[in-house]
Design a protein around this motif. Structure first.
Motif, mmCIF file in Angstrom:
data_model
loop_
_atom_site.group_PDB
_atom_site.id
_atom_site.type_symbol
_atom_site.label_atom_id
_atom_site.label_comp_id
_atom_site.label_asym_id
_atom_site.label_seq_id
_atom_site.Cartn_x
_atom_site.Cartn_y
_atom_site.Cartn_z
ATOM 1 N N LYS A 1 -28.767 -3.392 -12.211
ATOM 2 C CA LYS A 1 -27.358 -3.749 -12.086
ATOM 3 C C LYS A 1 -27.128 -5.091 -12.753
ATOM 4 O O LYS A 1 -27.782 -6.079 -12.436
ATOM 5 C CB LYS A 1 -26.962 -3.811 -10.611
ATOM 6 C CG LYS A 1 -25.488 -3.994 -10.408
ATOM 7 C CD LYS A 1 -25.140 -3.925 -8.931
ATOM 8 C CE LYS A 1 -23.666 -4.194 -8.772
ATOM 9 N NZ LYS A 1 -23.273 -4.325 -7.392
ATOM 10 N N GLU B 1 -20.913 -7.737 -12.938
ATOM 11 C CA GLU B 1 -19.634 -7.052 -13.067
ATOM 12 C C GLU B 1 -18.576 -8.104 -13.356
ATOM 13 O O GLU B 1 -18.216 -8.884 -12.488
ATOM 14 C CB GLU B 1 -19.291 -6.305 -11.779
ATOM 15 C CG GLU B 1 -20.208 -5.155 -11.519
ATOM 16 C CD GLU B 1 -19.817 -4.404 -10.259
ATOM 17 O OE1 GLU B 1 -18.616 -4.208 -10.028
ATOM 18 O OE2 GLU B 1 -20.729 -4.040 -9.518
ATOM 19 N N ALA C 1 -23.005 -3.407 -17.228
ATOM 20 C CA ALA C 1 -22.746 -3.542 -15.795
ATOM 21 C C ALA C 1 -23.792 -2.763 -15.007
ATOM 22 O O ALA C 1 -24.233 -3.201 -13.947
ATOM 23 C CB ALA C 1 -21.347 -3.044 -15.467
ATOM 24 N N TYR C 2 -24.165 -1.594 -15.512
ATOM 25 C CA TYR C 2 -25.206 -0.766 -14.898
ATOM 26 C C TYR C 2 -26.098 -0.218 -15.994
ATOM 27 O O TYR C 2 -25.628 0.124 -17.068
ATOM 28 C CB TYR C 2 -24.606 0.423 -14.142
ATOM 29 C CG TYR C 2 -23.724 0.045 -12.992
ATOM 30 C CD1 TYR C 2 -24.287 -0.313 -11.773
ATOM 31 C CD2 TYR C 2 -22.346 0.049 -13.120
ATOM 32 C CE1 TYR C 2 -23.474 -0.664 -10.710
ATOM 33 C CE2 TYR C 2 -21.542 -0.301 -12.066
ATOM 34 C CZ TYR C 2 -22.109 -0.661 -10.860
ATOM 35 O OH TYR C 2 -21.318 -1.010 -9.815
ATOM 36 N N PRO D 1 -17.929 -1.816 -19.072
ATOM 37 C CA PRO D 1 -16.563 -1.459 -18.670
ATOM 38 C C PRO D 1 -15.825 -0.608 -19.709
ATOM 39 O O PRO D 1 -14.952 0.170 -19.370
ATOM 40 C CB PRO D 1 -15.870 -2.811 -18.484
ATOM 41 C CG PRO D 1 -16.983 -3.753 -18.179
ATOM 42 C CD PRO D 1 -18.164 -3.262 -18.959
ATOM 43 N N LEU E 1 -16.829 0.906 -11.332
ATOM 44 C CA LEU E 1 -16.572 0.236 -12.601
ATOM 45 C C LEU E 1 -15.141 0.436 -13.073
ATOM 46 O O LEU E 1 -14.574 -0.440 -13.704
ATOM 47 C CB LEU E 1 -17.548 0.786 -13.653
ATOM 48 C CG LEU E 1 -17.629 0.042 -14.957
ATOM 49 C CD1 LEU E 1 -18.155 -1.358 -14.718
ATOM 50 C CD2 LEU E 1 -18.542 0.774 -15.904
ATOM 51 N N SER E 2 -14.560 1.583 -12.776
ATOM 52 C CA SER E 2 -13.237 1.906 -13.291
ATOM 53 C C SER E 2 -12.172 1.759 -12.215
ATOM 54 O O SER E 2 -12.180 2.481 -11.233
ATOM 55 C CB SER E 2 -13.236 3.340 -13.813
ATOM 56 O OG SER E 2 -11.933 3.695 -14.175
#
Length: 184
Positions: free
Chosen positions: A7, A10, A27-28, A102, A175-176
């Motif tokens: 991870k 973010e 982000a991941y 993202p 994330l979204s």
């Protein structure tokens, strides 16, 4: 389970815009690889024990011509076992790396022969699918986006693919902001 999640941070991209992609840390990031049931030390021990067990009955045949008739076949079986286990290790050297930013999702599959397969899409238009029975394997896991559908974790067990689907779905939802809140 042969899955590793990494991870990242973010945060919003430093540059706004529809076509901007910050190639910084994702982000991941997800690493998938086939399960190795026999580690390298176990391989050496298995071959050594098998060779010892093959040679044990030959002690009674020492000094007889029968030894020379049986020995080549035992060596042939041992070398075939060695080569097949080495081939299994070579085939198991594939890894799939799924990176999620993202504004971009990217899947890179590193095949055993050194060949790379790549797929990328916008995560907002990417969908994750887990087929119950209509795929080539039970719990067939795919990602759809950019006009293509790619398979994810074909070498995992059906239970591992189902767990991966749930984890990846939660990661994509976190994330979204447009896809809603993750379910717990």
């Amino acid at each position: 389970m042969p899955i590793e999640w990494i991870k990242g941070q973010e945060k919003a991209p430093g540059q706004p815009g529809a076509f901007f992609h910050d190639k910084g840390a994702p982000a991941y990031q997800l690493h998938l690889w086939p399960h190795r049931s026999l580690p390298p030390r176990g391989f050496v021990a298995f071959i050594g024990i098998t060779a010892g067990l093959f040679l044990l009955p030959l002690i009674a045949l020492l000094g007889t011509p029968v030894l020379w008739g049986i020995l080549p076949f035992l060596l042939l079986v041992l070398s075939a076992l060695w080569m097949s286990l080495r081939r299994s290790y070579r085939d198991g050297q594939l890894i799939e790396v799924l990176s999620v930013w993202p504004d971009r999702i990217e899947l890179v599959r590193h095949n055993p022969g050194g060949r790379r397969q790549e797929w990328s899409a916008n995560p907002h238009w990417t969908s994750l699918h887990l087929s119950e029975g209509d795929g080539p394997v039970p719990k067939y896991l795919t990602l759809r986006g950019s006009g293509r559908e790619v398979e994810l974790g074909a070498f995992l067990s059906p239970e591992e693919r189902a767990a991966l689907h749930d984890d990846l779905q939660r990661a994509l939802l976190r994330l979204s902001p447009f896809k809603g809140k993750p379910e717990h």
